[in-house]
Write a protein that holds these residues in place. Structure first.
Motif, mmCIF file in Angstrom:
data_model
loop_
_atom_site.group_PDB
_atom_site.id
_atom_site.type_symbol
_atom_site.label_atom_id
_atom_site.label_comp_id
_atom_site.label_asym_id
_atom_site.label_seq_id
_atom_site.Cartn_x
_atom_site.Cartn_y
_atom_site.Cartn_z
ATOM 1 N N ASN A 344 1.260 10.439 1.533
ATOM 2 C CA ASN A 344 1.604 10.462 2.906
ATOM 3 C C ASN A 344 2.867 11.373 2.887
ATOM 4 N N GLN A 346 5.675 13.344 4.769
ATOM 5 C CA GLN A 346 6.759 13.209 5.828
ATOM 6 C C GLN A 346 7.019 14.438 6.542
ATOM 7 N N GLU A 385 6.109 11.059 0.444
ATOM 8 C CA GLU A 385 6.448 9.667 0.019
ATOM 9 C C GLU A 385 6.121 9.428 -1.273
#
Length: 823
Positions: A344, A346, A385
């Protein structure tokens, strides 16, 4: 705000690009506004109703024109006159002589240098034809000789060749195209003859005879070898040397041998055309070594290893199977690796869509195309992440990948927490402490957390993934936007009024209806509509106003772009535009501010808004009758007495209490000066000049005095002895009358039959001239509300026409925005 456009910025067009529906914008200097008309209308008015004869420099009477003639300029008379477009004969030209030698059929004009004129003559083509015939004969002779030569070569035979080698081509092919082959064959033949003669002379033995035959075979074999070893030649057939060595021809096929060693007719070793080596009779029956110097096939070894720990494995493997079983019981399950885990990313600007021609660092492997949504990052650093508790944390190398940039950290038995080029490893610990995989025995494995922290981010579409000891995470993608575009910039043109208008009237004032013919147009111009990403295809939004409809939001396509839009659309001076059309809504209103829609354009780089500005006030009256406003012919009557239909306006005399003489109201005629005006759904004391500053233009009421003005409404109901008058706004007086009720008129003779709502009802009987009040439960005031009118002992049924009149009085600046009559 109005927009300014330089002529140099306008794009040129050709005549072929013009169509009859194209618009011309014409400035009306008297009306301080612009109008539009189509090319078709412009052409229909150009010279419409005129004739060329009406121009002062055209004479169509002397001579009168005849069919097929054109206008020719007569310099002597300085007039355009009818005449032929050309001379009647070539002979009239100064340098053409058709009279000396009159022309005959088939002749042409030929220049006579002596006479310096063109004269009739015939071109002699005989020499050219003779030359063409000669060339044809020569070519035919060459073709015949070539044909004879080709036949002779094809039929050439070689006396010494075998019967099947009856041409030079076949002989050359048989000899392998080797110039020395024939000489070698002659030498071998001579040697053979000599040897045979020697044998015959010596009464040779069988052995000697065999040697001679063998020599001949060797000679012929050498000839064959000479042929086969030539570069580029193909050896056809099989040459067998003794009985166990075979060389086959090959096309590099996996099913064909280049080398094949046989034993008793079965292949024991072979090299296939694709380079594979075969050991054994087949892949399904490999040789198995039984002695040290024997070979065992790889397939046998692979099959044996695959059967470790399974039923059916060779008995010699029992010890290994038992050991594997014991180890499986002693060693715990290893921790989860990073294989297949989701990364993931950011980012600092949410999710956007890719413009066409975006910069793709993945080379297309991402599968993302223009129009797809992707995370957008603006800063030049990227963070992911944290992924926690994966292994192995004591061996191998973790590599993080962003585009072609890589960062790596290696693991050993120590604590390996570290950061390198934005790749962070943390919480490197024993796997027994894992929150992802519970129950792992201590002191067997290590685990770790990892992520990117403020890693450098190259511009464009990037792929992010991690690898460790053969394991790979899923790939994630984001767009690093390096665009320098700013917020979009909007401007707007003037508003162009309808070329033809559809109106309705109220109190003599024209109003636009909600007809689509009442289309008002303007153009919105936009710059900097995209960078490398965009939000949505719908890029400009607005809504309807109080007076005008909304034709819908606008897309990139409406602005002349594409879907998805191009990167940097409407940048670097390339302004985009779209035409907006709005027509009046189906309402009754007067609009003087914010008449047209406010347009907002939003991109990932900012937003801008624009609304066309005009000083005009628009009077609008839709086709639907309304009761929530003052509609002269449709004032709500609800629950009052018996009857149908709403109240309508009537004309009457001046003053508070004129002799009732209600007249049919004509909304198209300008009312008398004492009559109040209903415009845009509002009844008002009105001295406005509607001839300027208003659309549609109306009458000039500024010459009216500022004295009180009146409006009278007619209710037709029977059985009414009281009802409620409701109004919003302000007034200075309100009276009620039943003009055809004798008792009523007699009792109120001093007020010409008008009872006063601004005075209280006397409490009994019929209102009188001395006590004309008819308001019950509180008198009407000038600030609006609901007020009860009573007739005492009288009823509207006693009026021969069941008529009730309600008369309003308005002072300067007063108005009523709604009224109704209810039970």
């Amino acid at each position: 705000m109005p927009v300014s456009v330089r002529l140099s910025e306008l794009s040129p067009i050709t005549q072929a690009q013009l169509t009859d529906s194209d618009l011309f914008l014409v400035t009306d200097s008297e009306a301080t506004s612009s109008k539009k008309l189509t090319l078709a209308i412009f052409k229909s008015h150009l010279f419409s109703g005129n004739s060329f004869a009406e121009f002062s420099d055209v004479d169509l009477s002397n001579p009168a024109p005849s069919d097929g003639q054109f206008l020719r300029y007569d310099a002597g008379n300085q007039r355009w006159k009818a005449g032929d477009i050309s001379l009647s004969s070539l002979g009239e030209l100064n340098d053409v002589d058709l009279s000396g030698t009159p022309p005959t059929e088939g002749q042409t004009l030929i220049w006579n240098n002596t006479g310096s004129k063109f004269e009739p003559g015939t071109i002699d083509l005989t020499p050219l034809q003779t030359q063409i015939t000669t060339v044809d004969h020569s070519l035919s002779a060459v073709d015949a000789r070539l044909q004879t030569a080709e036949t002779s070569v094809s039929n050439l035979e070689v006396a010494m060749a075998p019967e099947t080698l009856n041409s030079i081509n076949e002989l050359a092919q048989a000899l392998g195209d080797d110039p020395a082959a024939f000489a070698n064959l002659q030498t071998s033949h001579t040697s053979l003859g000599t040897r045979v003669a020697s044998i015959e002379g010596d009464n040779a033995t069988q052995t000697e005879l065999n040697d001679a035959v063998q020599s001949l075979m060797v000679s012929l074999g050498g000839l064959n070898a000479d042929k086969a070893n030539k570069s580029g030649d193909t050896f056809t057939g099989v040459v067998t040397i003794q009985d166990h060595f075979i060389v086959d021809d090959s096309n590099n096929l996996a099913t064909e041998y280049n080398l094949n060693i046989k034993s008793s007719g079965s292949s024991v070793f072979g090299v296939l055309g694709n380079g594979a080596v075969l050991l054994g009779n087949s892949v399904n029956a490999p040789f198995i070594a039984t002695q040290d110097h024997h070979a065992t096939s790889k397939k046998y070894v692979d099959d044996a290893i695959a059967l470790l720990g399974q039923e059916g494995s060779p008995p010699s493997m029992d010890t290994i199977n038992e050991l594997a079983s014991i180890l499986n019981k002693l060693v715990p399950t290893s921790p989860t690796t990073l294989d297949g885990l989701v990364v993931n990313i950011q980012v600092d600007d949410g999710t956007r869509r890719l413009c066409s021609n975006f910069f793709d660092n993945t080379g297309g492997t991402s599968g993302l195309v223009a129009g797809d949504q992707v995370k957008r990052n603006v800063g030049n650093m990227i963070t992911t992440e944290k992924i926690q508790d994966v292994g192995p944390g004591d061996s191998g190398t973790l590599t993080g990948n962003i585009h072609t940039d890589q960062a790596s950290l290696s693991f050993d038995d120590n604590v390996n927490n570290a950061t390198s080029s934005g790749l962070e490893v943390s919480d490197n610990k024993d796997a027994s402490l894992s929150t992802r995989d519970s129950g792992i025995q201590a002191d067997f494995y290590q685990i770790y957390d990892f992520r990117f922290v403020n890693a450098f981010s190259p511009a464009g579409l990037n792929e992010v993934f991690f690898t460790h000891s053969g394991s790979t995470t899923q790939s994630s993608y984001y767009y690093q936007d390096a665009s320098t575009v700013g917020a979009p910039s909007l401007t707007v043109s003037s508003v162009y009024t309808p070329s033809s208008q559809v109106v309705a009237y109220s109190s003599g004032i024209p109003h636009y209806t909600n007809s689509t013919d009442n289309d008002f147009t303007y153009v919105v111009f936009a710059d900097d509509m995209s960078g490398e990403v965009y939000d949505n295809h719908t890029v400009a939004t607005s809504s309807q106003t109080s007076g005008f409809t909304h034709e819908g939001n606008k897309t990139y396509t409406d602005f002349g772009g594409t879907n998805p839009p191009a990167k940097n659309f409407a940048r670097f001076g390339a302004t985009a535009s779209t035409e907006i059309t709005q027509y009046p809504r189906d309402v009754h209103t007067q609009v003087s501010n914010n008449q047209f829609s406010n347009w907002t354009m939003t991109t990932p780089y900012g937003s801008d808004s624009i609304r066309p500005s005009t000083s005009m006030t628009f009077n609008i009256m839709g086709s639907t009758a309304r009761t929530n406003v003052v509609d002269e012919d449709n004032i709500l009557v609800s629950g009052v007495g018996s009857g149908t239909g709403n109240a309508a306006r009537v004309g009457d005399g001046n003053g508070d209490n004129p002799i009732a003489n209600p007249l049919t109201w004509d909304a198209t005629v300008t009312p008398d000066n004492h009559e109040a005006i209903v415009v845009g759904g509002v009844l008002k004391h009105d001295v406005t000049d509607y001839s300027t500053g208003f659309r549609p233009a109306g009458p000039d009421l500024s010459g009216r005095t500022v004295n009180d003005q009146y409006a009278e409404f007619d209710i037709r109901r029977s059985g009414v002895s009281q009802f409620t008058i409701n109004y919003t706004g302000s007034c200075v007086g309100c009276w009620v009358s039943m003009p055809n009720n004798t008792a009523w008129q007699t009792s109120l003779s001093g007020t010409n039959g008008w009872a006063d709502m601004f005075q209280s009802y006397r409490g009994s009987g019929v209102p009188t001239s001395a006590e004309p009040g008819c308001s019950s439960g509180g008198v009407m005031d000038s600030n609006g509300g609901s007020f009860t009118c009573v007739f005492g002992t009288e009823s509207s049924s006693n009026d021969s026409e069941n008529r009730i009149l309600v008369r309003w009085k308005l002072a300067d600046d007063q108005s009523i925005t709604s009224m109704s009559f209810t039970a």
